[in-house]
Write an enzyme that holds these catalytic residues in place. Structure first.
Site, short mmCIF file in Angstrom:
data_model
loop_
_atom_site.label_atom_id
_atom_site.label_comp_id
_atom_site.label_asym_id
_atom_site.label_seq_id
_atom_site.Cartn_x
_atom_site.Cartn_y
_atom_site.Cartn_z
CG ASP A 145 -2.00 -1.04 1.18
OD1 ASP A 145 -1.79 -2.07 0.50
OD2 ASP A 145 -3.05 -0.85 1.82
CE LYS A 208 -5.26 1.94 2.52
NZ LYS A 208 -4.20 1.19 3.20
CE LYS A 244 -6.99 -1.40 2.50
NZ LYS A 244 -5.64 -1.88 2.84
#
Lengths: 308, 271
Positions: A145, A208, A244
């Site tokens: 991430d 995300k 996400k």
């Protein structure tokens, strides 16, 4: 398309050529979808799907190996009292904690995500970010991430952000790359749409919303804008990218609203842990309590679930 | 100015987490010509969440502060005598209610001394037993105002937070309006109106409720069922009194001590 775009140097014109987002419209649409009622068997299915989509996260300065081990064990078997409860999608930790989690998760099918690239601010030289990423992958993380440089993005240096994502993607090797846009710092829905496209063009496997470290984290309208971006991106390029939302999703009710949003915006193709995740920590216990309520027929209490 | 005003009709609402929402189900029923919210099990669920959230703060408040708050309830009741009069509470009962709030207010910083102890032990230790609140208390309240007071005040003064299924709705909601203006923190008392037989089983079986007071349950079969459901997480259960409910009697300490747990601490004396 990706390469030609960049070589042509018209990244800016592509991003600014995207249609503007109707702020009132997107908020009204997200609010309207949030009122759907999901009950009984559909609710049970939604809860299990949501559990399978959770990236169980701990990103605190106070994380210890013991805490990460306990959380990893919980990821494998969220409700020890009920073997029918599915495992979560992944554990999400800092790079230093990756080897600890890898030991517990090895061979389980639960993914191991690590934040990298000077999380949460992203304010570090590229070399540091790449080293951070390689370390996490070497430690056993199969999902990375990364955070984008919001400063560069807001200053209009799209090439800089693009090149960083490409470099980090390369450093990831086989690991999946999730790109954190930190939508709470982007200011407008137009920026969210542009940042989504920028990340996807640069090769992100997932986009995300947030780090969870700034006051405004995932919201329904922001997620709606991002879902529209991945839908349009697939229509244009044929490549599917996951989404996400992270931060601030704490209740089963919230999670089900997101599932409705997926179903109504991008459809079944994204209703899977491979294409949609919840970045959350306290959400899991609420999902487990609701699940227990459905199986036992009475309301559950937090005393009967772990403190994470 | 027109000579006749449009009358302001009142809907008696629920009291959850310090605010007065309607039932999430949208249901109401008529009681003596008044519209009253008819609580559902989801209102009950919300009430328990509010009570749990308020519990540490209320238990952590000083006994002196809790006493002041209960005294303030009595003050505000005094100011609303006329309104309770129109709801059918006679002056004698209202006097008794106000006196009872003050009586319990006084107990807040004394129950620890009376019910706790410094125990003699064979060793160089201080051995101290101190009462602590049980947690979230579910109450099926009797219909009379004095009855409601007699089950609510002892649970509050001992540091518990309460979910009340009210007997007589108008009086109970008016009391909630008094509580809301008496510095009682939101969520310490949560009050639901409607059919107790519908919501009480959910309260009795709820895993996040620590004690259940069945004083207001008149049907012995329902009381037995609720007690059975309460066994699921070993709730403390207060049965309906066998000799009837005469709330004018001196309540004694039992209503308070029933909702307290004893914590005993051993501390080395060092000599």
């Amino acid at each position: 398309m990706t390469a030609t775009l960049h070589q042509a140097g018209d990244l800016r014109s592509v991003l600014h050529g995207l249609p503007g987002v109707d702020k009132v419209g997107v908020e009204a649409r997200a609010a309207a979808l949030g009122t759907r009622s999901v009950k009984t068997t559909a609710k049970a299915a939604a809860i299990d799907l949501a559990i399978r989509m959770v990236d169980l996260t701990t990103l605190e300065g106070s994380d210890t190996p013991g805490k990460v081990r306990a959380l990893s064990a919980k990821a494998l078997r969220p409700d020890p009292a009920d073997p029918s409860c599915p495992p979560v999608a992944a554990i999400c930790v800092y790079p230093a904690m990756v080897p600890v989690a890898a030991e517990v998760l090895a061979g389980s099918g639960v993914h191991l995500a690590s934040v990298a690239t000077a999380f949460p601010s992203g304010q570090a030289p590229l070399a540091v970010k790449l080293a951070d990423t390689r370390d996490a992958v070497a430690g056993g993380a199969d999902e990375i991430d990364m955070v984008i440089s919001r400063g560069a993005f807001l200053a209009g240096r799209y090439d800089h952000v693009f090149d960083e994502i490409v470099a980090v993607k390369q450093a990831c090797g086989d690991a999946h790359l999730k790109v954190i846009l930190e939508t709470g710092e982007l200011g407008t829905y137009d920026n969210v749409r542009r940042a989504s496209w920028l990340a996807m063009l640069a090769g992100a496997d997932f986009i995300k919303t947030s780090t969870g470290k700034v006051p405004v984290a995932a919201t329904l309208p922001v997620t709606l804008v991002m879902l529209e971006a991945v839908r349009d991106f697939r229509a244009r390029t044929g490549r599917q990218v996951g989404v996400k939302p992270a931060g601030g999703i704490r209740t089963t009710k919230d999670a089900i609203k997101y599932l409705v949003l997926i179903n109504e915006t991008v459809g079944d193709d994204w209703l899977s842990p491979d294409w949609f995740r919840f970045g959350a920590s306290s959400l899991l216990n609420d999902l487990l309590m609701q699940r227990t309520k459905l199986t036992t027929g009475h309301y559950a209490g937090p005393d009967y679930f772990t403190l994470d | 100015m027109p000579e006749t005003r449009v009358s302001v009709r009142k809907t008696y609402k629920l009291y959850i987490g310090g605010s007065f929402p309607r039932s999430e189900s949208g249901r109401t029923y008529l009681v003596d010509g008044d519209n009253v919210a008819l609580a559902s099990r989801k209102d009950l669920r919300d009430a328990v969440v509010a009570a749990r959230k308020a519990q540490p703060g209320w238990a952590g408040a000083t006994a002196y502060n809790r006493g002041q708050v209960l005294y303030r309830v009595a003050e505000m009741l005094e100011a609303r005598r006329a309104e309770f009069g129109t709801l059918g509470v006679d002056a004698a009962e209202l006097d008794a209610v106000i006196d009872r709030w003050i009586w319990y207010a006084g107990w807040s910083d004394k129950i620890g001394q009376v019910y706790g102890a410094a125990n003699p032990v064979a060793g160089p230790y201080f051995n101290l037993s101190a009462p602590e609140p049980t947690g979230v208390v579910g109450v099926v309240a009797p219909a009379s105002f004095l009855g409601l007071t007699s089950v609510l005040a002892p649970a509050m003064v001992t540091g518990n937070t309460v979910v009340v299924l009210a007997g007589a709705p108008q009086v109970a909601v008016t009391l909630a309006e008094v509580l809301a203006t008496s510095d009682v923190p939101g969520g310490v008392v949560n009050l639901l109106t409607g059919r107790a037989a519908e919501t009480a089983p959910w309260l009795a079986a709820h895993d996040d409720v620590n004690a259940l007071d069945l004083t207001g349950v008149s049907d012995p079969q329902l009381a037995a069922e609720l007690e059975r459901a309460a066994a699921g997480n070993l709730k403390r259960v207060l049965r309906p009194p066998a000799d009837g409910n005469d709330f004018r009697r001196d309540p004694g300490l039992q209503p308070m001590t029933a909702l307290l747990e004893i914590k005993t601490v051993w501390h080395p004396k060092g000599f």
